[in-house]
Design an enzyme around this catalytic site. Sequence first.
Site, PDB file in Angstrom:
ATOM      1  N   LYS A 118      58.371  21.249  -0.994  1.00  0.00           N
ATOM      2  CA  LYS A 118      58.033  20.151  -0.075  1.00  0.00           C
ATOM      3  C   LYS A 118      56.911  19.293  -0.617  1.00  0.00           C
ATOM      4  O   LYS A 118      56.908  18.078  -0.435  1.00  0.00           O
ATOM      5  CB  LYS A 118      57.613  20.713   1.290  1.00  0.00           C
ATOM      6  N   LYS A 202      70.651  22.315  -0.039  1.00  0.00           N
ATOM      7  CA  LYS A 202      70.702  22.718   1.378  1.00  0.00           C
ATOM      8  C   LYS A 202      70.914  21.506   2.283  1.00  0.00           C
ATOM      9  O   LYS A 202      70.336  20.447   2.038  1.00  0.00           O
ATOM     10  CB  LYS A 202      69.369  23.404   1.725  1.00  0.00           C
ATOM     11  N   LYS A 205      67.529  18.099   7.562  1.00  0.00           N
ATOM     12  CA  LYS A 205      67.249  16.934   8.408  1.00  0.00           C
ATOM     13  C   LYS A 205      66.774  15.767   7.576  1.00  0.00           C
ATOM     14  O   LYS A 205      66.897  14.627   7.976  1.00  0.00           O
ATOM     15  CB  LYS A 205      66.097  17.289   9.367  1.00  0.00           C
TER      16      LYS A 205
HETATM   17  P1  AMP Z   1      63.847  23.986  10.592  1.00  0.00           P
HETATM   18  O1  AMP Z   1      64.740  22.883  10.997  1.00  0.00           O
HETATM   19  O2  AMP Z   1      63.377  23.855   9.167  1.00  0.00           O
HETATM   20  O3  AMP Z   1      62.751  24.270  11.559  1.00  0.00           O
HETATM   21  O4  AMP Z   1      64.751  25.291  10.564  1.00  0.00           O
HETATM   22  C1  AMP Z   1      65.047  26.021  11.733  1.00  0.00           C
HETATM   23  C2  AMP Z   1      66.002  27.152  11.471  1.00  0.00           C
HETATM   24  O5  AMP Z   1      67.253  26.647  10.982  1.00  0.00           O
HETATM   25  C3  AMP Z   1      65.516  28.163  10.407  1.00  0.00           C
HETATM   26  O6  AMP Z   1      65.892  29.460  10.811  1.00  0.00           O
HETATM   27  C4  AMP Z   1      66.266  27.732   9.177  1.00  0.00           C
HETATM   28  O7  AMP Z   1      66.432  28.794   8.266  1.00  0.00           O
HETATM   29  C5  AMP Z   1      67.599  27.284   9.771  1.00  0.00           C
HETATM   30  N1  AMP Z   1      68.257  26.318   8.894  1.00  0.00           N
HETATM   31  C6  AMP Z   1      67.856  25.044   8.611  1.00  0.00           C
HETATM   32  N2  AMP Z   1      68.693  24.443   7.734  1.00  0.00           N
HETATM   33  C7  AMP Z   1      69.659  25.367   7.458  1.00  0.00           C
HETATM   34  C8  AMP Z   1      70.818  25.362   6.630  1.00  0.00           C
HETATM   35  N3  AMP Z   1      71.164  24.293   5.900  1.00  0.00           N
HETATM   36  N4  AMP Z   1      71.589  26.483   6.591  1.00  0.00           N
HETATM   37  C9  AMP Z   1      71.269  27.574   7.318  1.00  0.00           C
HETATM   38  N5  AMP Z   1      70.185  27.644   8.119  1.00  0.00           N
HETATM   39  C10 AMP Z   1      69.388  26.559   8.192  1.00  0.00           C
END
Ligand code: AMP
Length: 342
Positions: A118, A202, A205
Amino acid sequence: MTEAVHTRRVFSGIKPSGGLTLGNYLGAIKRFVALPEQGFETIYCVVDMHAITVWQDPSELKHATRELTAAYIASGLDPDQSILFNQSQVSAHAELGWIFNCVTRVGWMNRMTQFKDKAGKNAEKVSLGLYAYPSLMAADILAYHATHVPVGEDQKQHVELTRDIAAKFNNDFKVPDFFPQPEPMIEGPAKRVMSLRDGTKKMSKSGESDMERVNMTDSAERILKKFKKAKTDPEPLPDNLDALKDRPEARNLVDIYAALSDVSSEAVIAEYAGAQWGRFKPALADLAVSKLVPISTRMAALMDDPAELDRILAKGADKAAAIAEPILAKTYDIVGFVRSHQ
Ligand code: AMP
Ligand code: TRP
């Protein structure tokens, strides 16, 4: 050891920073919703304090907090069965986070790959909060003595760090078993949902192009278009998963199909062996629409009554605080802070 001393308690969180993707849904929310039936006590958090580690417009942060709350509920989370709240309404997170900042070693933080990704070349300019973030995440989990943490693959290293912090605290203060060793739960075909344009990246967002990801709020037309345009290769689907080893885009679409339909990736490949993309992609797109559109419709209805969402968060915060505050009070006592009001 953990199992014997601590109850089976799940904690997980998602950042309210921008839109939610199919990765968040399949890797996190959909799995969270299934856990109360498996005998876990469940605590789910909208981690607004994590969101501000990078700049958030204040009114957009409020919107994203309510939208994520709506997404949890629209996906089937029952706020009477699970605790659902936003992090900043329970001060124990920040307070325990400070103590963990004093337990965690800088050398441990320097190994966090997500920070390196990041921050990139900008490491001097990012916030101190972004660097300290995994220590706050450890506080989120351990303020509840949580034993299980469902997350996507990208969060594994942070849960391992949480275990190290718990062990060091217990050891430094000679309180064996005070903090449990939480287990990461990284299961199912959607541990890491990849970008629709590049199967080695990956789905996130923050990817530059909206065509890379499916958003939970996308319309049916948009979902259909994104899967139609998803990158693939010229080969038809094989009859086994091993043959997808060097075909990341194809593998990703098979895994998404599996996660959406609650079957294994093996079962999907068995059903579609030999299929051309002209058959598989429309089937996948229709499946995604049938699962996601009812959720986004319900999210929109919930967003029409923000006051009700705020009430749900307040109730959840009270329930969360009732668990976290005694654990924090005990932690303060262990550390040696004088507690005049006790
Ligand atoms: P975040 O949006 O970074 O707060 O992520 C929230 C949750 O979503 C965490 O458990 C991440 O590991 C999961 N997550 C986010 N992006 C992915 C993805 N592309 N594949 C699987 N899990 C994801
Ligand atoms: N760091 C997680 C992410 O970026 C979100 C998070 C914050 C979290 N606190 C947590 C996940 C506690 C699980 C448990 O996805």
